[in-house]
Design a protein around this motif. Structure first.
Motif, PDB file in Angstrom:
ATOM      1  N   LEU A 139      51.333  77.281  62.467  1.00  0.00           N
ATOM      2  CA  LEU A 139      49.931  76.870  62.543  1.00  0.00           C
ATOM      3  C   LEU A 139      49.309  77.114  63.912  1.00  0.00           C
ATOM      4  CD1 LEU A 139      50.382  73.472  60.648  1.00  0.00           C
ATOM      5  CD2 LEU A 139      49.930  75.743  59.685  1.00  0.00           C
ATOM      6  N   ILE A 140      50.044  77.813  64.803  1.00  0.00           N
ATOM      7  CA  ILE A 140      49.584  78.066  66.167  1.00  0.00           C
ATOM      8  C   ILE A 140      49.432  79.570  66.375  1.00  0.00           C
ATOM      9  CG2 ILE A 140      50.127  77.761  68.617  1.00  0.00           C
ATOM     10  CD1 ILE A 140      51.866  75.311  67.681  1.00  0.00           C
ATOM     11  N   ALA A 141      48.206  80.015  66.620  1.00  0.00           N
ATOM     12  CA  ALA A 141      47.906  81.453  66.723  1.00  0.00           C
ATOM     13  C   ALA A 141      48.717  82.148  67.812  1.00  0.00           C
ATOM     14  CB  ALA A 141      46.408  81.660  66.954  1.00  0.00           C
ATOM     15  N   GLU A 142      48.991  81.465  68.888  1.00  0.00           N
ATOM     16  CA  GLU A 142      49.711  82.077  70.012  1.00  0.00           C
ATOM     17  C   GLU A 142      51.161  82.422  69.684  1.00  0.00           C
ATOM     18  OE1 GLU A 142      46.131  80.238  71.139  1.00  0.00           O
ATOM     19  OE2 GLU A 142      47.863  79.195  70.291  1.00  0.00           O
ATOM     20  N   ASN A 143      51.671  81.961  68.570  1.00  0.00           N
ATOM     21  CA  ASN A 143      53.050  82.269  68.184  1.00  0.00           C
ATOM     22  C   ASN A 143      53.201  83.615  67.481  1.00  0.00           C
ATOM     23  OD1 ASN A 143      54.245  79.980  69.259  1.00  0.00           O
ATOM     24  ND2 ASN A 143      53.838  78.768  67.433  1.00  0.00           N
ATOM     25  N   TYR A 144      52.109  84.349  67.371  1.00  0.00           N
ATOM     26  CA  TYR A 144      52.118  85.645  66.684  1.00  0.00           C
ATOM     27  C   TYR A 144      51.745  86.751  67.679  1.00  0.00           C
ATOM     28  CZ  TYR A 144      51.906  82.674  62.525  1.00  0.00           C
ATOM     29  OH  TYR A 144      52.162  81.729  61.571  1.00  0.00           O
ATOM     30  N   PRO A 145      52.402  87.911  67.585  1.00  0.00           N
ATOM     31  CA  PRO A 145      52.125  88.990  68.533  1.00  0.00           C
ATOM     32  C   PRO A 145      50.853  89.789  68.256  1.00  0.00           C
ATOM     33  CG  PRO A 145      53.839  89.670  67.025  1.00  0.00           C
ATOM     34  CD  PRO A 145      53.533  88.226  66.717  1.00  0.00           C
ATOM     35  N   VAL A 146      50.346  89.747  67.029  1.00  0.00           N
ATOM     36  CA  VAL A 146      49.187  90.567  66.665  1.00  0.00           C
ATOM     37  C   VAL A 146      48.137  89.659  66.040  1.00  0.00           C
ATOM     38  CG1 VAL A 146      48.378  92.470  65.212  1.00  0.00           C
ATOM     39  CG2 VAL A 146      50.650  92.582  66.226  1.00  0.00           C
ATOM     40  N   SER A 147      46.885  89.876  66.424  1.00  0.00           N
ATOM     41  CA  SER A 147      45.794  89.079  65.868  1.00  0.00           C
ATOM     42  C   SER A 147      44.585  89.981  65.652  1.00  0.00           C
ATOM     43  CB  SER A 147      45.446  87.958  66.847  1.00  0.00           C
ATOM     44  OG  SER A 147      44.522  87.083  66.271  1.00  0.00           O
ATOM     45  N   VAL A 148      43.860  89.739  64.566  1.00  0.00           N
ATOM     46  CA  VAL A 148      42.675  90.531  64.251  1.00  0.00           C
ATOM     47  C   VAL A 148      41.610  89.596  63.674  1.00  0.00           C
ATOM     48  CG1 VAL A 148      43.537  91.163  61.949  1.00  0.00           C
ATOM     49  CG2 VAL A 148      41.841  92.590  63.062  1.00  0.00           C
ATOM     50  N   ILE A 161      43.198  86.445  61.792  1.00  0.00           N
ATOM     51  CA  ILE A 161      44.505  86.466  61.136  1.00  0.00           C
ATOM     52  C   ILE A 161      45.541  86.906  62.163  1.00  0.00           C
ATOM     53  CG2 ILE A 161      45.912  87.410  59.278  1.00  0.00           C
ATOM     54  CD1 ILE A 161      43.247  87.811  57.751  1.00  0.00           C
ATOM     55  N   SER A 162      46.511  86.043  62.372  1.00  0.00           N
ATOM     56  CA  SER A 162      47.604  86.310  63.306  1.00  0.00           C
ATOM     57  C   SER A 162      48.829  86.680  62.494  1.00  0.00           C
ATOM     58  CB  SER A 162      47.865  85.077  64.164  1.00  0.00           C
ATOM     59  OG  SER A 162      46.708  84.757  64.911  1.00  0.00           O
ATOM     60  N   SER A 163      49.559  87.701  62.952  1.00  0.00           N
ATOM     61  CA  SER A 163      50.681  88.236  62.178  1.00  0.00           C
ATOM     62  C   SER A 163      51.869  88.544  63.071  1.00  0.00           C
ATOM     63  CB  SER A 163      50.275  89.548  61.482  1.00  0.00           C
ATOM     64  OG  SER A 163      49.115  89.388  60.706  1.00  0.00           O
ATOM     65  N   VAL A 216      60.376  90.057  56.808  1.00  0.00           N
ATOM     66  CA  VAL A 216      59.297  89.172  56.392  1.00  0.00           C
ATOM     67  C   VAL A 216      58.194  89.199  57.436  1.00  0.00           C
ATOM     68  CG1 VAL A 216      58.624  86.786  55.865  1.00  0.00           C
ATOM     69  CG2 VAL A 216      60.836  87.665  55.089  1.00  0.00           C
ATOM     70  N   ILE A 217      56.983  89.497  56.976  1.00  0.00           N
ATOM     71  CA  ILE A 217      55.800  89.384  57.818  1.00  0.00           C
ATOM     72  C   ILE A 217      55.209  88.005  57.551  1.00  0.00           C
ATOM     73  CG2 ILE A 217      53.464  90.221  58.267  1.00  0.00           C
ATOM     74  CD1 ILE A 217      54.439  93.020  57.518  1.00  0.00           C
ATOM     75  N   THR A 218      55.077  87.212  58.596  1.00  0.00           N
ATOM     76  CA  THR A 218      54.501  85.879  58.497  1.00  0.00           C
ATOM     77  C   THR A 218      53.127  85.916  59.144  1.00  0.00           C
ATOM     78  OG1 THR A 218      56.657  84.814  58.476  1.00  0.00           O
ATOM     79  CG2 THR A 218      54.811  83.461  59.177  1.00  0.00           C
ATOM     80  N   GLN A 219      52.152  85.293  58.487  1.00  0.00           N
ATOM     81  CA  GLN A 219      50.771  85.330  58.951  1.00  0.00           C
ATOM     82  C   GLN A 219      50.132  83.949  58.852  1.00  0.00           C
ATOM     83  OE1 GLN A 219      50.010  88.491  55.940  1.00  0.00           O
ATOM     84  NE2 GLN A 219      48.876  89.448  57.614  1.00  0.00           N
ATOM     85  N   ALA A 220      49.108  83.755  59.658  1.00  0.00           N
ATOM     86  CA  ALA A 220      48.293  82.542  59.575  1.00  0.00           C
ATOM     87  C   ALA A 220      46.832  82.949  59.712  1.00  0.00           C
ATOM     88  CB  ALA A 220      48.674  81.550  60.660  1.00  0.00           C
ATOM     89  N   THR A 276      57.705  86.900  65.742  1.00  0.00           N
ATOM     90  CA  THR A 276      56.944  85.670  66.003  1.00  0.00           C
ATOM     91  C   THR A 276      57.717  84.822  67.005  1.00  0.00           C
ATOM     92  OG1 THR A 276      58.044  84.529  64.195  1.00  0.00           O
ATOM     93  CG2 THR A 276      55.944  85.631  63.671  1.00  0.00           C
ATOM     94  N   ASN A 277      57.036  83.840  67.583  1.00  0.00           N
ATOM     95  CA  ASN A 277      57.677  82.924  68.508  1.00  0.00           C
ATOM     96  C   ASN A 277      58.229  81.694  67.809  1.00  0.00           C
ATOM     97  OD1 ASN A 277      57.114  84.521  70.728  1.00  0.00           O
ATOM     98  ND2 ASN A 277      55.144  83.569  71.065  1.00  0.00           N
ATOM     99  N   GLY A 278      58.233  81.694  66.482  1.00  0.00           N
ATOM    100  CA  GLY A 278      58.717  80.551  65.721  1.00  0.00           C
ATOM    101  C   GLY A 278      60.140  80.734  65.287  1.00  0.00           C
ATOM    102  N   LYS A 279      60.706  79.709  64.692  1.00  0.00           N
ATOM    103  CA  LYS A 279      62.073  79.775  64.196  1.00  0.00           C
ATOM    104  C   LYS A 279      62.107  79.904  62.696  1.00  0.00           C
ATOM    105  CE  LYS A 279      63.678  76.147  67.181  1.00  0.00           C
ATOM    106  NZ  LYS A 279      64.322  74.878  67.170  1.00  0.00           N
ATOM    107  N   PRO A 280      62.700  80.889  62.144  1.00  0.00           N
ATOM    108  CA  PRO A 280      63.168  80.825  60.772  1.00  0.00           C
ATOM    109  C   PRO A 280      64.654  80.890  60.783  1.00  0.00           C
ATOM    110  CG  PRO A 280      61.922  82.835  61.141  1.00  0.00           C
ATOM    111  CD  PRO A 280      62.110  82.127  62.439  1.00  0.00           C
TER     112      PRO A 280
END
Length: 146
Positions: A9-18, A86-88, A99-103, A142-146
């Motif tokens: 739920l945090i945009a900064e955890n994704y490397p690409v944003s549009v 959209i952050s991806s 897996v591509i994860t997006q918010a 991403t900067n998150g954990k799966p």
């Protein structure tokens, strides 16, 4: 349905944003963005992420990447005419899939998340990802954990 992880739920955890514009045709009778609009917006952002993976441009002719599964979590109503961001990123890399994860964010709030499993197929069969593809996918983590 599993709830998204807090890191998603945090945009900064994704490397690409549009940033994308919503369209009048995206609204439902309640004047909210409809579920098909969410899916299309996520798809456009996912394609942009894939285009950043350089080895895909020169991949062998018999190699294909395909969507195996898409899961969208609708968290809040989306509004027209407000833009969405959209952050991806890539959250998981397997032997023959990733897996591509997006918010999706609107007006400072996460309104939806999306996980898309992409599989690599060569000559119509599942095959391991090439090493150069894995290296490029690692750059999009991403900067998150799966």
């Amino acid at each position: 349905m599993a709830r998204p992880e807090p890191w998603q739920l945090i945009a900064e955890n994704y490397p690409v944003s549009v940033v994308m514009q919503t369209r009048f045709q995206d609204i439902d009778p309640n004047r909210h963005l409809n579920n098909v609009a969410f899916a299309a917006l996520f798809e456009n952002a996912r394609v942009r992420l894939n285009r950043n993976l350089r080895p895909w441009a020169d991949r062998p002719r018999n190699e294909r990447s395909m969507i195996a599964a898409v899961t969208i979590n609708y968290l809040r109503e989306g509004q027209y005419p407000d833009d969405v961001e959209i952050s991806s990123g890539v959250s998981r890399i397997g032997r023959s899939s990733y897996v591509i994860t997006q918010a999706m964010f609107q007006n400072g709030q996460c309104i939806a998340t999306c996980d898309s499993t992409i599989v690599c197929r060569t000559d119509g069969q599942g095959k391991p990802l090439r090493q150069e593809v894995i290296e490029e996918l690692e750059k999009m983590r991403t900067n998150g954990k799966p």
